[in-house]
Design an enzyme around this catalytic site. Structure first.
Site, PDB file in Angstrom:
ATOM      1  N   LYS A  20     -14.227 -44.927 -11.307  1.00 57.63           N
ATOM      2  CA  LYS A  20     -15.410 -45.115 -10.450  1.00 57.63           C
ATOM      3  C   LYS A  20     -15.626 -46.605 -10.144  1.00 57.63           C
ATOM      4  CE  LYS A  20     -18.181 -43.190 -13.519  1.00 57.63           C
ATOM      5  NZ  LYS A  20     -17.221 -42.835 -14.586  1.00 57.63           N
ATOM      6  N   ARG A  96     -26.811 -39.299 -13.368  1.00 55.67           N
ATOM      7  CA  ARG A  96     -26.070 -38.662 -14.453  1.00 55.67           C
ATOM      8  C   ARG A  96     -26.831 -37.481 -15.042  1.00 55.67           C
ATOM      9  NH1 ARG A  96     -22.896 -43.490 -16.082  1.00 55.67           N
ATOM     10  NH2 ARG A  96     -21.485 -42.876 -17.722  1.00 55.67           N
ATOM     11  N   ARG A 130      -8.184 -50.692 -21.004  1.00 56.54           N
ATOM     12  CA  ARG A 130      -9.148 -51.393 -20.143  1.00 56.54           C
ATOM     13  C   ARG A 130      -9.587 -52.716 -20.759  1.00 56.54           C
ATOM     14  NH1 ARG A 130     -14.193 -48.453 -17.733  1.00 56.54           N
ATOM     15  NH2 ARG A 130     -14.542 -47.834 -19.889  1.00 56.54           N
ATOM     16  N   ARG A 162     -14.779 -53.199 -24.285  1.00 49.83           N
ATOM     17  CA  ARG A 162     -16.164 -52.718 -24.417  1.00 49.83           C
ATOM     18  C   ARG A 162     -16.390 -52.040 -25.764  1.00 49.83           C
ATOM     19  NH1 ARG A 162     -17.359 -49.521 -18.844  1.00 49.83           N
ATOM     20  NH2 ARG A 162     -18.223 -48.054 -20.354  1.00 49.83           N
ATOM     21  N   ARG A 173     -18.774 -39.631 -25.049  1.00 46.01           N
ATOM     22  CA  ARG A 173     -19.156 -39.840 -23.640  1.00 46.01           C
ATOM     23  C   ARG A 173     -18.666 -38.673 -22.778  1.00 46.01           C
ATOM     24  NH1 ARG A 173     -16.489 -45.511 -23.158  1.00 46.01           N
ATOM     25  NH2 ARG A 173     -16.723 -45.262 -20.916  1.00 46.01           N
TER      26      ARG A 173
HETATM   27  P1  AP5 Z   1     -12.805 -47.799 -14.366  1.00 46.84           P
HETATM   28  O1  AP5 Z   1     -12.754 -48.017 -12.904  1.00 46.84           O
HETATM   29  O2  AP5 Z   1     -13.379 -48.857 -15.222  1.00 46.84           O
HETATM   30  O3  AP5 Z   1     -13.436 -46.366 -14.686  1.00 46.84           O
HETATM   31  P2  AP5 Z   1     -14.936 -45.867 -14.658  1.00 46.84           P
HETATM   32  O4  AP5 Z   1     -14.909 -44.478 -14.114  1.00 46.84           O
HETATM   33  O5  AP5 Z   1     -15.800 -46.868 -13.978  1.00 46.84           O
HETATM   34  O6  AP5 Z   1     -15.189 -45.803 -16.226  1.00 46.84           O
HETATM   35  P3  AP5 Z   1     -16.427 -46.148 -17.154  1.00 46.84           P
HETATM   36  O7  AP5 Z   1     -15.889 -45.970 -18.551  1.00 46.84           O
HETATM   37  O8  AP5 Z   1     -17.051 -47.443 -16.823  1.00 46.84           O
HETATM   38  O9  AP5 Z   1     -17.397 -44.970 -16.838  1.00 46.84           O
HETATM   39  P4  AP5 Z   1     -18.538 -44.471 -17.698  1.00 46.84           P
HETATM   40  O10 AP5 Z   1     -19.251 -43.604 -16.757  1.00 46.84           O
HETATM   41  O11 AP5 Z   1     -18.117 -43.843 -18.980  1.00 46.84           O
HETATM   42  O12 AP5 Z   1     -19.302 -45.820 -18.160  1.00 46.84           O
HETATM   43  P5  AP5 Z   1     -20.505 -46.632 -17.520  1.00 46.84           P
HETATM   44  O13 AP5 Z   1     -20.178 -48.054 -17.605  1.00 46.84           O
HETATM   45  O14 AP5 Z   1     -20.940 -46.045 -16.236  1.00 46.84           O
HETATM   46  O15 AP5 Z   1     -11.296 -47.501 -14.841  1.00 46.84           O
HETATM   47  C1  AP5 Z   1     -11.000 -47.323 -16.209  1.00 46.84           C
HETATM   48  C2  AP5 Z   1      -9.675 -48.052 -16.534  1.00 46.84           C
HETATM   49  O16 AP5 Z   1      -8.611 -47.391 -15.851  1.00 46.84           O
HETATM   50  C3  AP5 Z   1      -9.644 -49.518 -16.068  1.00 46.84           C
HETATM   51  O17 AP5 Z   1      -8.902 -50.245 -16.991  1.00 46.84           O
HETATM   52  C4  AP5 Z   1      -8.935 -49.456 -14.696  1.00 46.84           C
HETATM   53  O18 AP5 Z   1      -8.238 -50.645 -14.408  1.00 46.84           O
HETATM   54  C5  AP5 Z   1      -7.989 -48.283 -14.890  1.00 46.84           C
HETATM   55  N1  AP5 Z   1      -7.810 -47.470 -13.672  1.00 46.84           N
HETATM   56  C6  AP5 Z   1      -8.760 -47.163 -12.745  1.00 46.84           C
HETATM   57  N2  AP5 Z   1      -8.228 -46.354 -11.800  1.00 46.84           N
HETATM   58  C7  AP5 Z   1      -6.933 -46.151 -12.152  1.00 46.84           C
HETATM   59  C8  AP5 Z   1      -5.853 -45.401 -11.571  1.00 46.84           C
HETATM   60  N3  AP5 Z   1      -6.026 -44.684 -10.446  1.00 46.84           N
HETATM   61  N4  AP5 Z   1      -4.662 -45.416 -12.210  1.00 46.84           N
HETATM   62  C9  AP5 Z   1      -4.484 -46.124 -13.360  1.00 46.84           C
HETATM   63  N5  AP5 Z   1      -5.444 -46.856 -13.955  1.00 46.84           N
HETATM   64  C10 AP5 Z   1      -6.673 -46.872 -13.347  1.00 46.84           C
HETATM   65  O19 AP5 Z   1     -21.673 -46.295 -18.570  1.00 46.84           O
HETATM   66  C11 AP5 Z   1     -21.609 -46.787 -19.890  1.00 46.84           C
HETATM   67  C12 AP5 Z   1     -22.798 -46.267 -20.680  1.00 46.84           C
HETATM   68  O20 AP5 Z   1     -24.033 -46.763 -20.089  1.00 46.84           O
HETATM   69  C13 AP5 Z   1     -22.985 -44.755 -20.706  1.00 46.84           C
HETATM   70  O21 AP5 Z   1     -22.188 -44.154 -21.719  1.00 46.84           O
HETATM   71  C14 AP5 Z   1     -24.471 -44.647 -21.000  1.00 46.84           C
HETATM   72  O22 AP5 Z   1     -24.724 -44.943 -22.353  1.00 46.84           O
HETATM   73  C15 AP5 Z   1     -25.054 -45.765 -20.156  1.00 46.84           C
HETATM   74  N6  AP5 Z   1     -25.388 -45.343 -18.783  1.00 46.84           N
HETATM   75  C16 AP5 Z   1     -24.751 -45.720 -17.639  1.00 46.84           C
HETATM   76  N7  AP5 Z   1     -25.294 -45.131 -16.582  1.00 46.84           N
HETATM   77  C17 AP5 Z   1     -26.292 -44.352 -17.058  1.00 46.84           C
HETATM   78  C18 AP5 Z   1     -27.195 -43.458 -16.433  1.00 46.84           C
HETATM   79  N8  AP5 Z   1     -27.161 -43.239 -15.107  1.00 46.84           N
HETATM   80  N9  AP5 Z   1     -28.097 -42.813 -17.215  1.00 46.84           N
HETATM   81  C19 AP5 Z   1     -28.146 -43.018 -18.549  1.00 46.84           C
HETATM   82  N10 AP5 Z   1     -27.305 -43.840 -19.209  1.00 46.84           N
HETATM   83  C20 AP5 Z   1     -26.371 -44.495 -18.462  1.00 46.84           C
END
Ligand code: AP5
Length: 223
Positions: A20, A96, A130, A162, A173
């Site tokens: 994402k 979410r 990552r 992270r 997660r």
């Molecule tokens: P990346 O692009 O970083 O993936 P992502 O989907 O953004 O992953 P996240 O882990 O950030 O998502 P998440 O939803 O778990 O965490 P968030 O930060 O939102 O890609 C991942 C890796 O793969 C990278 O190394 C990239 O280079 C590689 N990659 C990407 N695409 C690729 C491809 N096609 N092929 C190969 N490699 C690839 O949330 C974190 C925490 O915050 C949550 O757990 C929660 O505690 C809190 N939080 C966030 N939002 C909310 C909300 N709305 N409500 C409540 N709590 C929330």
């Protein structure tokens, strides 16, 4: 990019590490609209020693638990009220929960909800490779390496792993994602806004699919 002078409002939805953030950054550059990641906004609060919520948020996000809807909703509305969101925005990691969907409906006019699908088995490999910087830029040691080891190509900041990027936290997660995603996807599907994209291809391939859908849809609307 505006259609009928309306802003261009996109949600990128998907499990942890589906890409994402990676795709949101590329779309944001292409359309010159902000990338809003609630995960990044929350990590900024966590890192702010003067913020009284820092400890509470750290405890939740480092353990893969969701932060309270009220708090996240407020962060999002504050962010999208800013001038740079007038032409639209890309939401990454929000909404979410059903409560967040309801709230977002009141403050926005979402055009597209892209679900980036990947198999659960791929998530651990993506997560374990990552590397992130404090400005939220995300890299991968194998799939998206930086030019200089340990430093972000975009801002030069040091890269780190992270606190929630380990197998145990990722499983939690993922459990929470599976627990919440059905009603959200059903909602946007009924509104005919949901588009499923295959995230199990290289970064450029996923991006091309997103762009192709957007361009084709805008063409359809211009006819
Ligand atoms: P990346 O692009 O970083 O993936 P992502 O989907 O953004 O992953 P996240 O882990 O950030 O998502 P998440 O939803 O778990 O965490 P968030 O930060 O939102 O890609 C991942 C890796 O793969 C990278 O190394 C990239 O280079 C590689 N990659 C990407 N695409 C690729 C491809 N096609 N092929 C190969 N490699 C690839 O949330 C974190 C925490 O915050 C949550 O757990 C929660 O505690 C809190 N939080 C966030 N939002 C909310 C909300 N709305 N409500 C409540 N709590 C929330």
């Amino acid at each position: 990019m505006a259609k009928d002078n309306k802003p261009f409002e996109i949600i990128l939805f998907g499990p942890p590490a589906s890409g994402k953030g990676t795709q949101a950054k590329l779309l944001a550059e292409t359309f010159d609209i902000p990338h809003i990641s609630t995960g990044h906004l929350l990590r900024e609060v966590k890192a702010d020693a003067n913020n009284h919520l820092a400890k509470e948020i750290a405890n939740l996000i480092d353990n893969g638990q969701l932060v309270a809807d009220d708090l996240v909703n407020q962060m999002v509305v504050d962010r999208i009220k800013k001038n740079d969101c007038q032409a639209g925005f890309i939401l990454d990691g929000y909404p979410r929960t059903e409560e967040q969907v309801e709230f977002l409906e009141k403050i926005s006019n979402i055009d597209y909800v892209f679900l980036i699908e990947i198999k659960d088995e791929m998530i651990i490999e993506r997560i374990s490779g990552r590397r992130t910087c404090k400005n939220g830029h995300s890299w991968h040691i194998k799939y998206s390496p930086t030019k200089k080891d340990g430093l972000c190509d975009i801002c030069g900041e040091e890269l780190y792993v992270r606190d929630d990027d380990n197998e145990e936290k990722v499983k939690e997660r993922l459990r929470i994602y599976h627990q919440n995603h059905d009603p959200i996807l059903n909602y946007y599907n009924q509104k005919e806004k949901l588009i499923i994209v295959n995230g199990d291809q290289h970064i450029e391939g996923v991006f091309q699919d997103l762009i192709k859908y957007l361009v084709d849809d805008l063409r359809r609307k211009m006819r």
